[in-house]
Design a protein around this motif. Structure first.
Motif, mmCIF file in Angstrom:
data_model
loop_
_atom_site.group_PDB
_atom_site.id
_atom_site.type_symbol
_atom_site.label_atom_id
_atom_site.label_comp_id
_atom_site.label_asym_id
_atom_site.label_seq_id
_atom_site.Cartn_x
_atom_site.Cartn_y
_atom_site.Cartn_z
ATOM 1 N N PHE A 147 17.109 -10.432 -10.472
ATOM 2 C CA PHE A 147 15.923 -11.149 -10.937
ATOM 3 C C PHE A 147 14.859 -10.132 -11.319
ATOM 4 O O PHE A 147 14.472 -9.282 -10.504
ATOM 5 C CB PHE A 147 15.371 -12.092 -9.871
ATOM 6 C CG PHE A 147 14.049 -12.709 -10.262
ATOM 7 C CD1 PHE A 147 14.011 -13.743 -11.184
ATOM 8 C CD2 PHE A 147 12.854 -12.238 -9.746
ATOM 9 C CE1 PHE A 147 12.795 -14.302 -11.578
ATOM 10 C CE2 PHE A 147 11.635 -12.779 -10.125
ATOM 11 C CZ PHE A 147 11.606 -13.825 -11.048
ATOM 12 N N SER A 148 14.377 -10.242 -12.545
ATOM 13 C CA SER A 148 13.383 -9.317 -13.082
ATOM 14 C C SER A 148 12.142 -10.097 -13.525
ATOM 15 O O SER A 148 12.257 -11.034 -14.332
ATOM 16 C CB SER A 148 13.977 -8.569 -14.281
ATOM 17 O OG SER A 148 12.986 -8.060 -15.129
ATOM 18 N N ASN A 187 18.236 -11.561 -15.110
ATOM 19 C CA ASN A 187 18.396 -10.167 -14.680
ATOM 20 C C ASN A 187 17.796 -9.227 -15.724
ATOM 21 O O ASN A 187 17.650 -9.571 -16.895
ATOM 22 C CB ASN A 187 19.872 -9.847 -14.406
ATOM 23 C CG ASN A 187 20.660 -9.575 -15.677
ATOM 24 O OD1 ASN A 187 20.590 -8.502 -16.272
ATOM 25 N ND2 ASN A 187 21.434 -10.581 -16.093
ATOM 26 N N GLY A 188 17.451 -8.014 -15.278
ATOM 27 C CA GLY A 188 16.812 -7.053 -16.163
ATOM 28 C C GLY A 188 17.716 -5.921 -16.597
ATOM 29 O O GLY A 188 17.218 -4.873 -17.050
ATOM 30 N N LYS A 189 19.011 -6.108 -16.490
ATOM 31 C CA LYS A 189 19.946 -5.036 -16.846
ATOM 32 C C LYS A 189 20.079 -4.903 -18.364
ATOM 33 O O LYS A 189 19.708 -5.798 -19.121
ATOM 34 C CB LYS A 189 21.293 -5.313 -16.179
ATOM 35 C CG LYS A 189 21.177 -5.323 -14.653
ATOM 36 C CD LYS A 189 22.431 -5.801 -13.976
ATOM 37 C CE LYS A 189 22.197 -5.895 -12.463
ATOM 38 N NZ LYS A 189 23.345 -6.436 -11.738
ATOM 39 N N ALA A 190 20.630 -3.782 -18.788
ATOM 40 C CA ALA A 190 20.722 -3.512 -20.226
ATOM 41 C C ALA A 190 21.560 -4.557 -20.951
ATOM 42 O O ALA A 190 21.331 -4.846 -22.132
ATOM 43 C CB ALA A 190 21.307 -2.113 -20.444
ATOM 44 N N GLN A 198 8.015 -9.393 -4.850
ATOM 45 C CA GLN A 198 8.763 -8.278 -5.449
ATOM 46 C C GLN A 198 10.047 -8.798 -6.064
ATOM 47 O O GLN A 198 10.728 -9.656 -5.490
ATOM 48 C CB GLN A 198 9.089 -7.234 -4.374
ATOM 49 C CG GLN A 198 9.805 -6.013 -4.918
ATOM 50 C CD GLN A 198 9.903 -4.894 -3.891
ATOM 51 O OE1 GLN A 198 8.922 -4.559 -3.234
ATOM 52 N NE2 GLN A 198 11.077 -4.321 -3.739
ATOM 53 N N ASP A 199 10.371 -8.297 -7.245
ATOM 54 C CA ASP A 199 11.626 -8.694 -7.881
ATOM 55 C C ASP A 199 12.754 -7.772 -7.448
ATOM 56 O O ASP A 199 12.601 -6.956 -6.514
ATOM 57 C CB ASP A 199 11.465 -8.759 -9.410
ATOM 58 C CG ASP A 199 11.301 -7.402 -10.081
ATOM 59 O OD1 ASP A 199 11.440 -6.349 -9.410
ATOM 60 O OD2 ASP A 199 11.038 -7.383 -11.307
ATOM 61 N N SER A 200 13.879 -7.861 -8.125
ATOM 62 C CA SER A 200 15.057 -7.079 -7.735
ATOM 63 C C SER A 200 15.017 -5.641 -8.227
ATOM 64 O O SER A 200 15.910 -4.847 -7.902
ATOM 65 C CB SER A 200 16.321 -7.756 -8.269
ATOM 66 O OG SER A 200 16.451 -9.052 -7.734
ATOM 67 N N GLU A 201 13.998 -5.298 -9.013
ATOM 68 C CA GLU A 201 13.897 -3.944 -9.568
ATOM 69 C C GLU A 201 12.683 -3.193 -9.030
ATOM 70 O O GLU A 201 12.332 -2.132 -9.547
ATOM 71 C CB GLU A 201 13.842 -4.031 -11.095
ATOM 72 C CG GLU A 201 15.092 -4.699 -11.669
ATOM 73 C CD GLU A 201 15.080 -4.747 -13.171
ATOM 74 O OE1 GLU A 201 13.979 -4.783 -13.770
ATOM 75 O OE2 GLU A 201 16.168 -4.760 -13.754
ATOM 76 N N GLY A 202 12.034 -3.774 -8.013
ATOM 77 C CA GLY A 202 10.881 -3.116 -7.419
ATOM 78 C C GLY A 202 9.549 -3.465 -8.049
ATOM 79 O O GLY A 202 8.503 -3.006 -7.592
#
Length: 367
Positions: free
Chosen positions: A247-248, A211-214, A340-344
């Motif tokens: 998913f990033s 994931n690409g979260k902080a 495309q990933d989960s963050e666009g």
């Protein structure tokens, strides 16, 4: 299609051409290409790969839940996936309903039991610790022990509310008392990801590890956190769990550069992200990992051998004479595909995975 039939001129992941003969639901022979004899012959002309049936370790397949639900066969055998594991859609209160919902399904199903007795009836199911009822949890396991493969704990801010790390500490006790490993969803903090990692043990699963979260598993320089490295050394299992928000591409590219490789690739699929993306299907998710440069064998092992080993059901991850037939047939097509990933974030792949058919418990179905 049942009876005696031949999957002719199929290629194994190692590129070896074979014929696979099935009868009465089982693989009865694996012979040189073009030599198989049966009532029905499906000739793939060495253009199609065969693997053991794909296993998706993280789905949401309780059809009555909204938004996190779907019909099991729509995300199962119809997409080339022969075995799915529902990842905590239900807790002790509704596990019997989950089991009943699969009675007329073809896809093989197991489940992680949500540590909250209410499951995903609410999306803050760990915000009230009174819902973490060990007596009811153990009762559910005693009734459905063949179905339940582990415990699910969603440890992110929106789920735990004011309780921080406490639900995971309780989950750790539940795991010790039942002997079942944990699948832990990670996401936004608090709790801090370091607190989560320090509580994980061998056989536990981190899902959404890309994931690409902080609050993710890499520092600002792209290096894996020390606690993350230690968790890997302890034998914690890394699962993709793509999903709508987990998913990033940039995170996946950092992980590959640092050689932090997946153990299993799963979709976290449910009706919304199946129909509207960014997941769509297991084939679409696998295409992303081919795009990232992983070898085909490593990608397919992640949804066959590796998943079967974690489940302690090695027969699900092999193609052997005498086994029940669970197979996935697919090709790698030279087609430009926008991913495309989960963050666009978008990437253009030049190859994509296309499912051609599936053998589910000995029955052949085209896809």
């Amino acid at each position: 299609m049942t009876g005696r039939f031949v999957l002719q001129n199929v290629k194994t992941i190692n590129g070896i051409a074979v014929d696979i003969i099935l009868e009465n639901g089982k693989i009865i022979e694996i012979v040189p290409p073009g030599t198989g004899i049966g009532d029905k012959i499906i000739d793939y002309k060495q253009k199609v790969f065969v693997s053991s049936g794909w296993i998706d370790l993280h789905v949401h397949a309780f059809p009555e839940l909204d938004p996190y639900g779907d019909d099991v066969d729509e995300i199962g055998y119809k997409t080339g996936v022969t075995t799915v594991i529902d990842a905590g859609s239900t807790g002790a209160d509704q596990i019997s309903d989950l089991v009943s919902s699969y009675k007329n399904s073809k896809t093989n199903v197991f489940a992680f039991l949500n540590i909250s007795r209410i499951g995903l009836k609410r999306i803050d199911e760990l915000s009230d610790t009174s819902w973490l009822d060990e007596k009811e949890l153990k009762k559910a396991i005693s009734q459905y022990g063949d179905f339940i493969v582990g415990l699910k704990a969603r440890i992110s801010k929106s789920v735990v509310g004011p309780n921080g790390i406490e639900p995971l500490k309780i989950a750790r006790k539940f795991s010790a008392d039942t002997g079942l490993p944990l699948m832990v969803h990670i996401g936004s903090g608090p709790p801090d990801i370091r607190e989560v990692l320090n509580l994980l043990e061998q056989q536990d699963i981190i899902t959404h590890y890309l994931n690409g979260k902080a609050n993710n598993l890499f520092d600002e320089k792209g290096e894996p956190l020390p606690e993350f490295n230690k968790a890997i050394e302890r034998g914690v299992h890394l699962d993709v769990g793509h999903g709508t928000a987990s998913f990033s591409f940039p995170t996946a590219e950092v992980a590959k550069k640092r050689d932090i490789r997946f153990n299993t690739i799963s979709t976290d699929i449910y009706r919304g992200n199946r129909l509207n993306g960014p997941v769509y299907s297991m084939a679409n998710v696998l295409t992303k990992f081919l795009y990232l440069g992983y070898p085909l064998k490593e990608v397919i092992d992640a949804v066959t051998v590796n998943a079967a080993v974690w489940l302690r059901k090695p027969e699900l991850g092999r193609i052997s004479v005498g086994d029940i037939g669970n197979l996935t047939l697919f090709s790698i097509e030279d087609e430009s595909t926008l991913l495309q990933d989960s963050e666009g974030e978008k990437r253009m792949a030049e190859k994509r995975v296309v499912v051609k058919g599936v053998v589910i418990n000995g029955e052949f179905n085209e896809c």
